[in-house]
Design an enzyme around this catalytic site. Structure first.
Site, PDB file in Angstrom:
ATOM      1  N   HIS A 423       0.825  -1.209   0.000  1.00  0.00           N
ATOM      2  CA  HIS A 423       0.000   0.000   0.000  1.00  0.00           C
ATOM      3  C   HIS A 423       0.858   1.258   0.000  1.00  0.00           C
ATOM      4  O   HIS A 423       0.661   2.177  -0.788  1.00  0.00           O
ATOM      5  CB  HIS A 423      -0.907  -0.024   1.236  1.00  0.00           C
ATOM      6  N   CYS A 733      -1.479  -4.815 -15.335  1.00  0.00           N
ATOM      7  CA  CYS A 733      -1.763  -3.684 -14.446  1.00  0.00           C
ATOM      8  C   CYS A 733      -1.007  -3.827 -13.128  1.00  0.00           C
ATOM      9  O   CYS A 733      -1.166  -3.023 -12.232  1.00  0.00           O
ATOM     10  CB  CYS A 733      -3.258  -3.531 -14.214  1.00  0.00           C
TER      11      CYS A 733
HETATM   12  C1  PEP Z   1      -1.685  -7.155  -8.851  1.00  0.00           C
HETATM   13  O1  PEP Z   1      -1.893  -8.098  -8.086  1.00  0.00           O
HETATM   14  O2  PEP Z   1      -0.701  -7.088  -9.634  1.00  0.00           O
HETATM   15  C2  PEP Z   1      -2.593  -6.016  -8.845  1.00  0.00           C
HETATM   16  C3  PEP Z   1      -2.491  -5.070  -9.755  1.00  0.00           C
HETATM   17  O3  PEP Z   1      -3.528  -5.952  -7.842  1.00  0.00           O
HETATM   18  P1  PEP Z   1      -3.192  -5.483  -6.347  1.00  0.00           P
HETATM   19  O4  PEP Z   1      -1.796  -4.931  -6.333  1.00  0.00           O
HETATM   20  O5  PEP Z   1      -4.190  -4.477  -5.981  1.00  0.00           O
HETATM   21  O6  PEP Z   1      -3.346  -6.771  -5.613  1.00  0.00           O
END
Ligand code: PEP
Ligand code: MG
Length: 781
Positions: A423, A733
């Site tokens: 985070h 992403c």
């Molecule tokens: C990921 O897991 O790469 C992702 C983009 O989702 P998060 O980081 O929110 O788990």
């Protein structure tokens, strides 16, 4: 005597007039042209509370458990009210007002600056003593209120907290108040009486039109005059000065105005003015016997000295701690160019520091770039966030959504825990705030108020302020200029958004859309679990929160597509919120009740999210796409599709898809394509953790977290191939989409789009272009 005039103050008066008062008194006493004024002494404050019999009550009121934030807030309010509501005794009122009238020239009403001057000289940090209130352009009608407000600033939550934490007696701290005429400067600036890094006998003067605030705050590039003290030869660089700060004749307030065409490129200082400034500089340096950094102003041909302090950059190893708010020594504050010190420490920060050296105190993963310095603020509980002031550095175990407002005002962020996809790392990058995560021990090694330098590129925290003035003057983004030209690419380059507040910045990158809008922040920042929020506010309010959050981003990007992910918050994040006690306890939340599993388990709650999408489509936001997190197989997809249909969203009409975050989903993509997905987006943060069995938030195995691991790449490559065969778009992403090596791999494999962090978008566009061109060339060779 309730007041002491600046020209009456002597060295022995420090306790009565505080650091700022003593400094101005000393300069006045040395015959230097300081704007006139007086100090309402610390003794006056003391008699005010004693004679009104509020002293005992005051000190009792602030004797609270400062870890109890509501008790602390109540205590501060009670103490401040006591002071603010106690009337001035007639005699005192008369004496202060009479002194004020003498400040004005020829019976004219004076505009004065009123500011607190702390007397707690034995305290290492002025935060202990008060908030260093400053009020500008004060006139008779509000003078007494402002004095009382300065007194009350001894009892802000922050001041009470610090004194209590360090075991200082509230009743031993007093406060003086400086009342000084403001100079409505025609020109102003700063002057180093010797060269700031070599100590050579060269004076450097910076000058701009109007009040000095514009120079100090960096709003204007000033003229630069380099004067040899030996032969007084001057090397002049005239800058374009587009704006200036001036007093508004009607309101008396300072405001920024455009400089007239005629003056914009005109030289500010005439030769005789430079001469007078140099004379003044030599006198000040002689007086203190050490090179000085002087703030000055010129009005009607008269030169005023507003501030002087030693140049710390010449002395090796010495650091200026003004960034921590210290005002105990002479002239540690700043002026606004009108004879006024302000609480803003940005300029003293930028001047301080030495040669970039400094011991490494802790290190970790540099997760958001930039070098900044500031006072460390250790935050172990959410209710301590108040103590994080503008320009401070948050030091905490791990950041949480509630911390975002504090993260925004902070200069930097350091955490004990977490990896590059935690985070803290994600949000700080989005906010453009330098950060280091996973230090393991920053909260125990660093101390509250300690001035440190955070190097978000190298991942190290150094002792003291080692940021050079040039570095400090440039915002992080300018230090790393992105190429201004947006290259055209066949592969789309999108941007990730996790906090809706970053949408504008994200849209300004010129990205082809949002590849991932995380909705967790919209929920977590409500401070209540969805169930709790709904219980207190109703289902509709919850749906509206989602609609508004997504809408802000969808508007910003319209008609570019915005891929919105349904909720994926692990239970440990929900547990922090009100209502979080009802969350199940899990041994490993990362492997637990999150993403689509939770949504399918609670179709009633998930239904609210889907209803929000339905409303957005109804409102015309046809650029919104829906993405489902942590799916494992086609079964998950069929069930989700069914719920979409039940919620009134036609899966055939809308664009929707899944994240590929588990090896299971990568292996099942063909069946998911048959189930109707429009796209598959690699969540490499999770895909890497689940493929390699490396907890992405565990700093102890952070060195094993490798998104470019051949097994991860093989899964990705296979998915792209299958999706191409089935006409399903692919995207990334996860954080790795911002890495050039991953970009090369993906473009070569034929990915449809790449979504990067805001600060990486432009570089990714160029990298994509380069790889695409190479592919083209290879194909014709
Ligand atoms: C990921 O897991 O790469 C992702 C983009 O989702 P998060 O980081 O929110 O788990
Ligand atoms: Mg994920």
């Amino acid at each position: 005597m309730a007041v002491l005039w600046l020209d009456e103050i002597s060295a022995g008066d420090l306790e009565q007039v505080g650091g700022k008062g003593a400094s101005l008194g000393e300069l006045t006493g040395a015959g230097l042209p300081v704007p006139p004024g007086f100090v309402v002494t610390a003794g006056t404050y003391r008699s005010f509370i004693e004679n009104a019999n509020i002293d005992e009550e005051l000190f009792e009121a602030v004797d609270v458990d400062v870890d109890d934030s509501s008790a602390l807030a109540e205590a501060a309010e009670r103490a401040q009210d006591l002071i603010l509501e106690t009337p001035f005794p007639d005699e005192l009122r008369a004496e202060i007002l009479e002194s004020y009238r003498q400040v004005g020239e020829d019976g004219e009403e004076a505009f004065v600056a009123v500011r607190s001057s702390a007397t707690a000289e034995d305290l290492p940090d002025a935060s202990f003593a008060g908030q260093q209130e400053t009020f500008l352009n004060v006139t008779e009608s509000d003078l007494l209120d402002r004095v009382r407000e300065c007194w009350a600033s001894l009892f802000t939550q922050r001041a009470i907290y610090y004194r209590q934490e360090k075991g200082f007696d509230h009743s031993a701290v007093n406060i003086a108040v400086v009342v000084q005429q403001m100079v409505d400067a025609e020109k102003s600036g700063v002057m180093f009486t010797s060269h700031p890094s070599t100590g050579d006998p060269t004076m450097i003067i910076e000058a701009a039109w109007g009040l000095g605030e514009a120079v100090v705050s960096g709003a204007v590039s000033p003229d630069n005059y380099v004067v040899s003290r030996q032969d007084r030869s001057v090397d002049v660089t005239v800058a374009e000065k587009k704006v200036m700060h001036a007093k508004d004749e009607e309101t008396g307030e300072t405001r920024e105005i455009d400089v007239s065409e005629a003056k914009r490129n005109a030289r500010v200082l005439a030769d005789d003015e430079i001469d007078r400034l140099v004379d003044l500089g030599e006198r000040v340096e002689d007086h203190y016997d050490t090179p000085q950094d002087v703030e000055w102003a010129i009005l009607d041909g008269e030169v005023f000295m507003l501030q002087s302090r030693p140049i710390t950059t010449i002395d090796e190893g010495e650091t200026d701690v003004a960034g921590s708010g210290e005002t105990g020594d002479i002239s540690a504050g700043l002026t606004d160019g009108s004879g006024v010190q302000t609480a803003d420490s940005s300029r003293s920060d930028s001047r301080s520091g030495s040669d970039g050296a400094g011991d490494v105190l802790v290190d970790g993963l540099g997760s958001s770039p930039g070098r900044v310095s500031g006072a460390a603020q250790i935050v172990t509980k959410l209710d301590e966030l108040d103590k994080v002031g503008e320009g401070d550095i948050i030091v905490t175990e791990m950041t949480m959504p509630d911390m975002v407002p504090a993260m925004k005002r902070a200069a930097g962020i350091i955490t004990d825990e977490g990896g590059m996809t935690s985070h803290a790392a994600i949000v700080s990058r989005e906010l453009g705030v330098p950060a280091i995560v996973g230090t393991t021990n920053a909260t125990s090694v660093l101390e509250d108020g300690q001035v440190v330098t955070l190097d978000g590129d190298k991942g190290s925290v150094l002792e003291g302020d080692t940021v050079s003035p040039e570095e400090e003057a440039e915002p992080v983004e300018e230090v790393r200029p992105q190429s201004p030209v947006k290259p055209m690419t066949a592969t789309e380059v999108k941007v990730n958004v996790s906090i809706p507040e970053a949408a504008e910045r994200a849209a300004a990158t010129g990205a082809d859309g949002v590849g991932l809008l995380r909705t967790e922040h919209m929920i977590l920042s409500l401070n209540q679990t969805p169930a709790k929020f709904i219980e207190e506010n109703g289902e509709d309010a919850y749906i509206q929160e989602l609609v508004q959050g997504v809408r802000g981003v969808a508007d910003e990007f319209y008609p570019r597509p915005v891929r919105v992910r349904t909720l994926d918050a692990p239970t440990d994040e929900f547990r922090q919120l009100e209502g979080g006690d009802d969350e199940p306890h899990e041994h490993n939340p990362m492997l637990g009740y999150r993403g689509i599993r939770r949504s399918l388990d609670r179709p009633d709650v998930f239904g609210h999210e889907l209803e929000a999408f339905r409303r957005l489509y109804e409102m015309g936001y046809d650029n919104v796409e829906i993405m489902f997190p942590l799916v494992n197989d086609a079964e998950d997809v069929y069930r989700t599709k069914q719920l979409m249909t039940e919620a009134g969203i036609d899966p055939e009409k809308r664009t929707w898809g899944v994240m590929i975050e588990t090896p299971a989903s990568a292996l099942a993509v063909e069946e998911m394509a048959d189930a109707g997905i429009d796209f598959a987006s690699f969540g490499t943060n999770d895909l890497t953790q689940y493929t390699l069995a490396v907890d992405r938030n565990n700093e102890h195995v952070a060195d094993r977290f490798d998104e470019l691991h051949p097994s991860v790449l093989r899964l990705i490559g296979d998915v792209i191939e299958t999706c191409r065969e089935h006409d399903v778009d692919t995207s990334i992403c996860g954080q790795a989409g911002s890495k050039p090596e991953m970009v090369q791999f993906l473009v070569n494999e034929g990915v449809s789009s790449i979504s990067a962090n805001i600060d990486a978008v432009r570089d990714v566009q160029h990298e994509v272009k380069r790889v695409e061109q190479k592919l083209l060339l290879d194909s014709v060779r």
